[in-house]
Design a protein around this motif. Structure first.
Motif, short mmCIF file in Angstrom:
data_model
loop_
_atom_site.label_atom_id
_atom_site.label_comp_id
_atom_site.label_asym_id
_atom_site.label_seq_id
_atom_site.Cartn_x
_atom_site.Cartn_y
_atom_site.Cartn_z
N ALA A 79 0.67 -1.26 -0.07
CA ALA A 79 0.01 -0.07 -0.09
C ALA A 79 0.43 1.22 0.25
O ALA A 79 0.99 2.24 -0.44
N LYS A 80 2.21 1.18 0.66
CA LYS A 80 2.67 2.57 0.90
C LYS A 80 4.04 2.60 -0.92
O LYS A 80 3.74 4.26 -0.95
N ILE A 81 4.18 1.48 -0.89
CA ILE A 81 4.91 1.36 -2.44
C ILE A 81 3.83 2.43 -3.02
O ILE A 81 4.11 2.95 -3.73
N GLU A 82 2.91 1.36 -3.60
CA GLU A 82 1.64 1.84 -4.76
C GLU A 82 1.01 3.41 -4.09
O GLU A 82 1.21 4.16 -5.53
N ALA A 83 1.00 3.60 -2.69
CA ALA A 83 0.90 5.31 -2.68
C ALA A 83 1.68 6.00 -3.57
O ALA A 83 1.18 6.88 -3.75
N GLY A 84 2.82 5.60 -3.07
CA GLY A 84 4.18 6.59 -2.98
C GLY A 84 4.68 6.56 -4.52
O GLY A 84 4.14 8.13 -5.55
N PHE A 85 4.68 5.83 -5.72
CA PHE A 85 4.33 6.19 -6.91
C PHE A 85 3.23 6.58 -7.76
O PHE A 85 2.94 7.07 -8.36
N SER A 86 1.55 6.67 -7.38
CA SER A 86 0.38 7.07 -8.02
C SER A 86 1.17 8.02 -7.53
O SER A 86 0.37 9.31 -8.58
N LEU A 87 1.49 8.63 -6.01
CA LEU A 87 1.01 10.53 -6.29
C LEU A 87 2.65 11.32 -6.90
O LEU A 87 2.14 11.67 -7.14
N GLY A 88 3.57 10.18 -6.87
CA GLY A 88 4.41 10.33 -8.09
C GLY A 88 4.09 10.37 -9.46
O GLY A 88 4.31 11.29 -9.84
N PHE A 89 2.78 9.78 -9.74
CA PHE A 89 2.74 9.75 -11.25
C PHE A 89 2.27 11.01 -11.75
O PHE A 89 1.96 12.02 -12.04
N LEU A 90 1.12 11.16 -10.23
CA LEU A 90 0.09 12.26 -10.34
C LEU A 90 1.24 13.94 -9.79
O LEU A 90 0.78 14.52 -10.68
N VAL A 91 1.86 13.67 -9.17
CA VAL A 91 2.72 14.91 -9.42
C VAL A 91 3.66 15.04 -10.61
O VAL A 91 3.43 16.70 -11.50
N PHE A 92 3.98 13.99 -11.14
CA PHE A 92 4.64 14.43 -12.57
C PHE A 92 3.51 14.76 -13.26
O PHE A 92 3.79 15.88 -14.52
N ALA A 93 2.49 14.02 -13.52
CA ALA A 93 1.66 14.64 -14.32
C ALA A 93 0.94 16.27 -14.02
O ALA A 93 0.97 16.75 -15.15
N PHE A 94 1.46 16.73 -12.83
CA PHE A 94 0.94 18.59 -12.79
C PHE A 94 1.30 18.85 -13.78
O PHE A 94 1.73 20.06 -14.06
#
Length: 195
Positions: A79-94
């Motif tokens: 869950a922590k890894i998925e949260a990190g990747f999801s957040l990272g993808f969303l930040v890079f997308a922004f």
């Protein structure tokens, strides 16, 4: 008649005075004692085997508990890894969206949302979250919000939850064996009113 009894006693005394007969009886007694000793040893071995099986069962239960804890820890790490990747993808997308690269930003945002969806699935399977959902479902049902309770924790999820919690909830609803007839009627009446 007396003569025949005396004759029988005499034959018995002659038989008992015969050394071969007394040796045979002594050997038979020794054999019976050996058989008893062997049976005692067999019973001891059976008891030791039963004790070993019991200890092995306890060990397996302990190993199963540890594996369950490891599985929970792995789920939390996932869950922590998925949260990190999801957040990272969303930040890079922004960031790419701000820079004007809309296609790359959209693809990164899509990957971030996929990761967030998988994160929700992972979080949902964590035992602590399942227990909280089951508790919330129970409270909502008790308050009369059956549809909301079904949305929070559908009944198929109950199988995944620890049975001890579910059993405790059911025990709370059952009348106590020493309850009076009036208490049982009032408790059953309360159940029918809720349903």
């Amino acid at each position: 008649m007396l003569l025949s009894e005396v004759n029988n006693v005499r034959q018995l005394v002659e038989l008992l005075s015969d050394d071969g007969f007394t040796e045979a009886i002594a050997q038979a007694e020794d054999l019976v004692n050996d058989v008893n000793d062997t049976l005692d040893r067999v019973e001891e071995v059976e008891d030791e085997a039963a004790e070993a099986v019991k200890e092995a069962n306890q060990t397996l239960v302990a190993v199963d508990r540890r594996l369950s804890k490891v599985d929970e820890t792995i789920s939390l790490l996932e869950a922590k890894i998925e949260a990190g990747f999801s957040l990272g993808f969303l930040v890079f997308a922004f960031n790419f969206f701000i820079d004007g690269d809309l296609l790359f930003a959209a693809s990164l945002a899509f990957l971030g949302l996929l990761g967030a969806g998988q994160l929700l699935v992972t979080v949902r399977t964590i035992p602590q979250v399942q227990k909280l959902r089951e508790l919330l479902r129970y409270v909502l049902e008790r308050l009369g919000f059956r549809r909301a309770a079904a949305l929070v924790a559908p009944n198929e999820d109950v199988d995944l939850v620890d049975d001890s919690f579910q059993n405790a909830l059911q025990d709370a609803e059952e009348p106590h064996p020493n309850a009076t007839a009036r208490q049982r009627r009032s408790q059953q009446g309360g159940r029918t009113r809720r349903e």
